[in-house]
Structures are given as C-alpha cells and as structure tokens.
Design a protein around this motif. Sequence first.
Motif, PDB file in Angstrom:
ATOM      1  N   THR A   2       0.834  -1.202   0.000  1.00 47.37           N
ATOM      2  CA  THR A   2       0.000   0.000   0.000  1.00 47.37           C
ATOM      3  C   THR A   2       0.867   1.250   0.000  1.00 47.37           C
ATOM      4  O   THR A   2       1.861   1.319   0.721  1.00 47.37           O
ATOM      5  CB  THR A   2      -0.901   0.015   1.256  1.00 47.37           C
ATOM      6  OG1 THR A   2      -1.714  -1.154   1.251  1.00 47.37           O
ATOM      7  CG2 THR A   2      -1.786   1.251   1.289  1.00 47.37           C
ATOM      8  N   LEU A   3       0.471   2.224  -0.801  1.00 49.27           N
ATOM      9  CA  LEU A   3       1.096   3.539  -0.790  1.00 49.27           C
ATOM     10  C   LEU A   3       0.136   4.506  -0.119  1.00 49.27           C
ATOM     11  O   LEU A   3      -1.044   4.550  -0.460  1.00 49.27           O
ATOM     12  CB  LEU A   3       1.384   4.022  -2.209  1.00 49.27           C
ATOM     13  CG  LEU A   3       2.249   3.115  -3.068  1.00 49.27           C
ATOM     14  CD1 LEU A   3       2.423   3.715  -4.462  1.00 49.27           C
ATOM     15  CD2 LEU A   3       3.596   2.859  -2.410  1.00 49.27           C
ATOM     16  N   ARG A   4       0.628   5.274   0.834  1.00 45.20           N
ATOM     17  CA  ARG A   4      -0.181   6.280   1.513  1.00 45.20           C
ATOM     18  C   ARG A   4       0.289   7.655   1.026  1.00 45.20           C
ATOM     19  O   ARG A   4       1.424   8.063   1.285  1.00 45.20           O
ATOM     20  CB  ARG A   4      -0.027   6.156   3.022  1.00 45.20           C
ATOM     21  CG  ARG A   4      -0.880   7.131   3.800  1.00 45.20           C
ATOM     22  CD  ARG A   4      -0.774   6.893   5.302  1.00 45.20           C
ATOM     23  NE  ARG A   4      -1.271   5.570   5.634  1.00 45.20           N
ATOM     24  CZ  ARG A   4      -0.680   4.737   6.500  1.00 45.20           C
ATOM     25  NH1 ARG A   4       0.421   5.088   7.135  1.00 45.20           N
ATOM     26  NH2 ARG A   4      -1.210   3.563   6.742  1.00 45.20           N
ATOM     27  N   ILE A  87       5.580   7.226  -8.913  1.00 49.84           N
ATOM     28  CA  ILE A  87       5.884   6.107  -8.015  1.00 49.84           C
ATOM     29  C   ILE A  87       6.981   5.208  -8.585  1.00 49.84           C
ATOM     30  O   ILE A  87       7.444   4.305  -7.897  1.00 49.84           O
ATOM     31  CB  ILE A  87       4.621   5.282  -7.675  1.00 49.84           C
ATOM     32  CG1 ILE A  87       4.005   4.664  -8.925  1.00 49.84           C
ATOM     33  CG2 ILE A  87       3.609   6.156  -6.947  1.00 49.84           C
ATOM     34  CD1 ILE A  87       2.871   3.690  -8.629  1.00 49.84           C
ATOM     35  N   ILE A  90      10.378   5.001  -6.481  1.00 52.36           N
ATOM     36  CA  ILE A  90      10.462   4.492  -5.112  1.00 52.36           C
ATOM     37  C   ILE A  90      11.693   3.589  -5.037  1.00 52.36           C
ATOM     38  O   ILE A  90      11.875   2.717  -5.890  1.00 52.36           O
ATOM     39  CB  ILE A  90       9.193   3.698  -4.726  1.00 52.36           C
ATOM     40  CG1 ILE A  90       7.967   4.610  -4.735  1.00 52.36           C
ATOM     41  CG2 ILE A  90       9.367   3.043  -3.357  1.00 52.36           C
ATOM     42  CD1 ILE A  90       6.653   3.872  -4.540  1.00 52.36           C
ATOM     43  N   LEU A 101       4.030   2.197   2.500  1.00 48.36           N
ATOM     44  CA  LEU A 101       4.958   3.306   2.310  1.00 48.36           C
ATOM     45  C   LEU A 101       4.152   4.584   2.272  1.00 48.36           C
ATOM     46  O   LEU A 101       3.058   4.612   1.719  1.00 48.36           O
ATOM     47  CB  LEU A 101       5.721   3.168   0.992  1.00 48.36           C
ATOM     48  CG  LEU A 101       6.576   1.928   0.817  1.00 48.36           C
ATOM     49  CD1 LEU A 101       7.245   1.959  -0.554  1.00 48.36           C
ATOM     50  CD2 LEU A 101       7.608   1.814   1.923  1.00 48.36           C
ATOM     51  N   GLU A 102       4.706   5.636   2.867  1.00 54.11           N
ATOM     52  CA  GLU A 102       3.998   6.904   2.811  1.00 54.11           C
ATOM     53  C   GLU A 102       4.925   8.002   2.333  1.00 54.11           C
ATOM     54  O   GLU A 102       6.148   7.920   2.466  1.00 54.11           O
ATOM     55  CB  GLU A 102       3.357   7.260   4.138  1.00 54.11           C
ATOM     56  CG  GLU A 102       4.290   7.603   5.253  1.00 54.11           C
ATOM     57  CD  GLU A 102       3.544   7.949   6.549  1.00 54.11           C
ATOM     58  OE1 GLU A 102       2.405   7.499   6.761  1.00 54.11           O
ATOM     59  OE2 GLU A 102       4.134   8.687   7.345  1.00 54.11           O
ATOM     60  N   TRP A 125      10.126   8.703   0.357  1.00 55.49           N
ATOM     61  CA  TRP A 125       9.208   7.651   0.738  1.00 55.49           C
ATOM     62  C   TRP A 125       9.708   7.025   2.038  1.00 55.49           C
ATOM     63  O   TRP A 125      10.911   6.814   2.205  1.00 55.49           O
ATOM     64  CB  TRP A 125       9.135   6.581  -0.350  1.00 55.49           C
ATOM     65  CG  TRP A 125       8.430   7.023  -1.588  1.00 55.49           C
ATOM     66  CD1 TRP A 125       8.979   7.552  -2.711  1.00 55.49           C
ATOM     67  CD2 TRP A 125       7.026   6.975  -1.811  1.00 55.49           C
ATOM     68  NE1 TRP A 125       8.009   7.840  -3.629  1.00 55.49           N
ATOM     69  CE2 TRP A 125       6.802   7.492  -3.105  1.00 55.49           C
ATOM     70  CE3 TRP A 125       5.939   6.549  -1.054  1.00 55.49           C
ATOM     71  CZ2 TRP A 125       5.514   7.592  -3.648  1.00 55.49           C
ATOM     72  CZ3 TRP A 125       4.668   6.646  -1.613  1.00 55.49           C
ATOM     73  CH2 TRP A 125       4.468   7.171  -2.896  1.00 55.49           C
TER      74      TRP A 125
END
Length: 131
Positions: A2-4, A87, A90, A101-102, A125
């Motif tokens: 998940t990416l926040r 993205i 990253i 990851l946020e 990140w």
Amino acid sequence: MTLRLIIDDPVPGVRYSLQKDDLPFEPLTAGEDPVSFEVPITLHPDGRITGPFVRREGPKRRFVYIRIGTSAGDHASVWSRRAKIDIHDIPPALLVPGAVLEVHLPGRGKDGSPACATVRRRGEWQAASRR
C-alpha cells in the motif's frame, strides 16, 4: 503493498479523490487538516508496479493521479485539475510485499491554489505502519 499519499496542506473546501479507471474514486472534501489516500499496488517479480490506480507513461514511468475540484466530482468547483504523483522512483529496497509506504505532498501551488501537474513530494518515501 500500500502507498499512503498524504497531502499536507490541502485547500479547504476543495474535493480530492484518487483516479480509478479514469473516474473519481472515493472523493473527500478537504478541511484544515491533511488528507490522505491509501493506494493498493501490485508488485511483480520483474519489478513492475501495477494496480487499478497505477498509470503508465513510456516503458518505465508509473504514477498515480489525484483528481481535484470538478475532476473529483465537484461540478461547482472553480478548479478542474489532476496531480500526478510519480511512483516509479520508489527505492527498490522499500518495495516489499505487504509493506505500507507513505510520502508527504504539497497541497498548494505557489499561488495558493491546489497543486497540480507533476507534484514533487516533500521528503522521501518512508516505511509506515498500517492504520
């Protein structure tokens, strides 16, 4: 994984949403506090990142759109924008199945209106915990 995506200073009263299949997905209207979106992605053994929110440009560039104003479904808004969040850059060491990851993003351009086009992240990140 998940990416926040955290928008630190959104414009209050403006609607934001993720883009899924060229449509707004779960729009929300910003207040004074940061807003965030949880973006599920799929990691492939060859290093590709895919998923229903992931867009591509050329052979390597991958990004997620955040829709703003009329693009997010608020037809009374004076803004019709999208913010492109890269993205593909990253660090590979952070791309771990099941990880969260946020990244923090600016919510406003220099003129105070909602940030749009390719939005540069604030910082790097970071690994985060599930909410």
